[in-house]
Structures are given as C-alpha cells and as structure tokens.
Scaffold this motif. Structure first.
Motif, short mmCIF file in Angstrom:
data_model
loop_
_atom_site.label_atom_id
_atom_site.label_comp_id
_atom_site.label_asym_id
_atom_site.label_seq_id
_atom_site.Cartn_x
_atom_site.Cartn_y
_atom_site.Cartn_z
N LYS A 1 75.10 27.05 -12.08
CA LYS A 1 73.85 26.60 -11.37
C LYS A 1 73.69 27.62 -10.09
N ASN A 2 74.90 28.09 -9.36
CA ASN A 2 75.08 28.77 -8.47
C ASN A 2 74.33 30.17 -8.83
N LYS A 3 74.79 30.38 -10.06
CA LYS A 3 74.44 31.90 -10.48
C LYS A 3 73.01 31.77 -10.55
N ILE B 1 70.65 30.33 -9.05
CA ILE B 1 70.08 30.32 -7.65
C ILE B 1 70.31 31.70 -7.07
N GLY B 2 71.34 32.33 -7.22
CA GLY B 2 71.84 33.66 -6.63
C GLY B 2 70.80 34.66 -7.40
N LEU C 1 77.65 34.15 -3.43
CA LEU C 1 76.68 33.58 -4.20
C LEU C 1 76.11 34.53 -5.08
N ILE D 1 81.13 32.36 -10.69
CA ILE D 1 80.69 31.15 -10.09
C ILE D 1 80.04 30.23 -10.93
N TYR E 1 73.24 27.90 5.51
CA TYR E 1 74.41 28.23 4.68
C TYR E 1 75.34 28.84 5.57
#
Length: 117
Positions: free
Chosen positions: A38-40, A42-43, A29, A35, A96
C-alpha cells in the motif's frame, strides 16, 4: 522546508519529479521492494502526480510556445483540479514531515532557577 535533520543534497536544477523522489526516499516512502504494498502504491502515485503536473505545466499551457495544433488546457475547472490535487499532496508531505520530525525542544539553562533560596 529547511531543517538540519533533513539530509537531501540538491543541485538546484531538479525537476518536480526528482524533488518528490528525493523527499519520498528521505521519508522512506519511495516505491521499492522494502516497504508494504500500500505504501509502495501511494509513493508511486505521488511520483506519477508530480510527473503529470510537470508535463501539464510544460506542454499544455501557453507559457512554453505552442502552435495552433497543440492541445492547450484552457478550461479553468482543470486548473482547480490540478491545484487542489497538488495542494493535497503538499499538505500530506508537510503533515508527514511535522509528525516524523517534530520541532526540537530547546531548554535554556540561564542559571536562574526561580528558587527563593
């Protein structure tokens, strides 16, 4: 979290920011180009939260020697805000982990099969 499936090498002197970075890398993540956007985001946000919590803890409290001119967080509402924010991040990472790494099922073979013959 201790789990032999988790391969993260630590020195013991890591900051909160570097620990979160290592966990995000392991969970894939970490905000890099491999990635989804959106995941980027959040990370990256999780890294920012850890950086700001470290900064708050280190420079905005009385625990590290302050002068009268330094800004100190003294209103308890900010304490609730920080604790709840960090708890949310921690719960996300814990959930997770539990979803990606369910406990292994251990089957014991003790030679007894409960068959009557």
């Amino acid at each position: 979290m201790k789990d032999e499936r988790v391969k993260i090498s630590l020195k013991g002197s890591e900051t909160l920011y570097s620990l979160v970075g290592e966990v995000l890398k392991f969970f894939q993540l970490y905000p890099n180009s491999d990635i989804p956007k959106k995941n980027k985001t959040i990370g990256s946000s999780l890294l920012s939260i850890s950086k700001e919590v470290k900064e708050l803890r280190s420079s905005k409290t009385k625990f590290h020697g302050k002068t009268e001119e330094d800004y100190i967080v003294s209103d308890s509402i900010f304490t609730y805000f920080v604790v709840n924010s960090v708890s949310s991040v921690g719960l996300f990472l814990k959930n997770y982990f539990e979803k990606k790494f369910p406990p292994p099922i251990i089957i014991k073979d003790d030679g007894i099969d409960d068959l009557p013959f």
